[in-house]
Design a protein around this motif. Structure first.
Motif, PDB file in Angstrom:
ATOM      1  N   ARG A  49       0.843  -1.212   0.000  1.00 19.42           N
ATOM      2  CA  ARG A  49       0.000   0.000   0.000  1.00 19.42           C
ATOM      3  C   ARG A  49       0.872   1.254   0.000  1.00 19.42           C
ATOM      4  NH1 ARG A  49      -2.773  -2.955   3.901  1.00 19.42           N
ATOM      5  NH2 ARG A  49      -1.921  -1.652   5.591  1.00 19.42           N
ATOM      6  N   VAL A  59       0.753   4.101  -3.090  1.00 19.39           N
ATOM      7  CA  VAL A  59       0.467   5.519  -2.861  1.00 19.39           C
ATOM      8  C   VAL A  59       1.674   6.368  -3.247  1.00 19.39           C
ATOM      9  CG1 VAL A  59       0.045   7.244  -1.052  1.00 19.39           C
ATOM     10  CG2 VAL A  59      -1.266   5.107  -1.086  1.00 19.39           C
ATOM     11  N   THR A  83      -0.641   6.310   4.498  1.00 23.79           N
ATOM     12  CA  THR A  83      -1.061   4.909   4.582  1.00 23.79           C
ATOM     13  C   THR A  83      -1.050   4.363   6.005  1.00 23.79           C
ATOM     14  OG1 THR A  83       1.209   4.175   4.103  1.00 23.79           O
ATOM     15  CG2 THR A  83      -0.301   4.401   2.237  1.00 23.79           C
TER      16      THR A  83
END
Length: 269
Positions: A119, A123, A201
């Motif tokens: 993740r 991002v 995140t």
């Protein structure tokens, strides 16, 4: 590097004097460029027994340049009374068999594992794709690049060795930086955007983790700048870096001198 182990059996009642002698001897030992680190440990079962561990840059450096130095003379002057108490004095080299227990979680576990790092990279690279300074560098980035970088970070932080088995390990990563001529401005922007992505995140924000995390980003990106310079010839046999909570041995170029500082860049705003 090589590790020297010296086993002592100290006469009863002389333990305090022995430790004080080594406390004084540690001053010249610490000043020796041939010495990497050292530790004196006392046996819990037989308190008259001690083991001194000294890591040397090499056996030759220890027995050669150190033994001929003023640091050695000062060191030996403090501990000469205990030479007869030595039971063993030998050099040992690593076998490559090493690891860590589960008492302290790895950085990989602390981040939340591969999913959290994936993740993070998704991002981050979304930000990179719209950044005027970094987008040109990653213009030909394959769609799976964020996943590959997540695998790299996972292995570096103590997780599965999938980057080594699937992507060629450290030589594979080095090869992707050769000739790229990464600038200090690009390096700094890369770090800043990844830290922003870590916040977005929800990577752990405790000071210990962020200090270790940012320490790796600084180290890794500065190494990338060095290896991307025109004409750079990094050692392609260097092992995969492993980053944890503590200190690292500093990297030095083949000359043994610190690498030259990069040309300062204007602050990124």
């Amino acid at each position: 590097m090589v590790t020297e182990y010296i086993r002592y059996r100290i006469a009863s009642g002389a333990e305090i004097a022995f430790e004080e002698a080594y406390r004084r001897a540690s001053v010249p030992l610490s000043s020796a460029p041939e010495c990497v680190d050292y530790e004196l440990s006392r046996c819990a079962e037989e308190t008259c027994c001690y083991i001194l561990r000294i890591t040397w840059t090499s056996k030759e450096d220890h027995l050669g340049s150190f033994r001929r130095s003023t640091a050695f003379r000062s060191f030996f002057a403090e501990i000469r009374d205990y030479v007869d108490a030595i039971e063993e004095m030998r050099h040992y080299v690593p076998t490559g068999i090493s690891g860590r227990g589960n008492a302290i979680p790895s950085l990989f576990d602390w981040t939340g594992g591969t999913d959290a790092l994936t993740r993070l990279c998704e991002v981050f690279y979304a930000r990179v794709g719209t950044d005027e300074l970094l987008a040109p560098v990653f213009a030909d980035m394959p769609a799976e690049h964020p996943r590959f970088v997540a695998l790299w970070l996972a292995e570096v932080f103590g997780g599965p060795d999938r980057y080594s088995t699937e992507r060629g390990g450290h030589p594979g990563m080095l090869g992707k930086h050769l000739g790229k001529a990464i600038t200090e401005a690009q390096r700094r922007r890369w770090v800043n955007l990844l830290v922003d992505a870590a916040d977005e995140t929800g990577l752990p924000a405790d000071p210990e983790f962020r200090a270790a995390f940012l320490g790796y980003l600084e180290w890794g990106t500065r190494m990338a700048v060095l290896f991307s310079r025109p004409g750079a010839e990094p050692d392609m046999e260097e092992p995969m870096p492993l980053w944890g909570w503590g200190e690292r041995t500093p990297w030095l170029p083949a000359t043994g001198a610190p690498a030259p500082a990069p040309t300062p860049a204007r602050p990124i705003r």
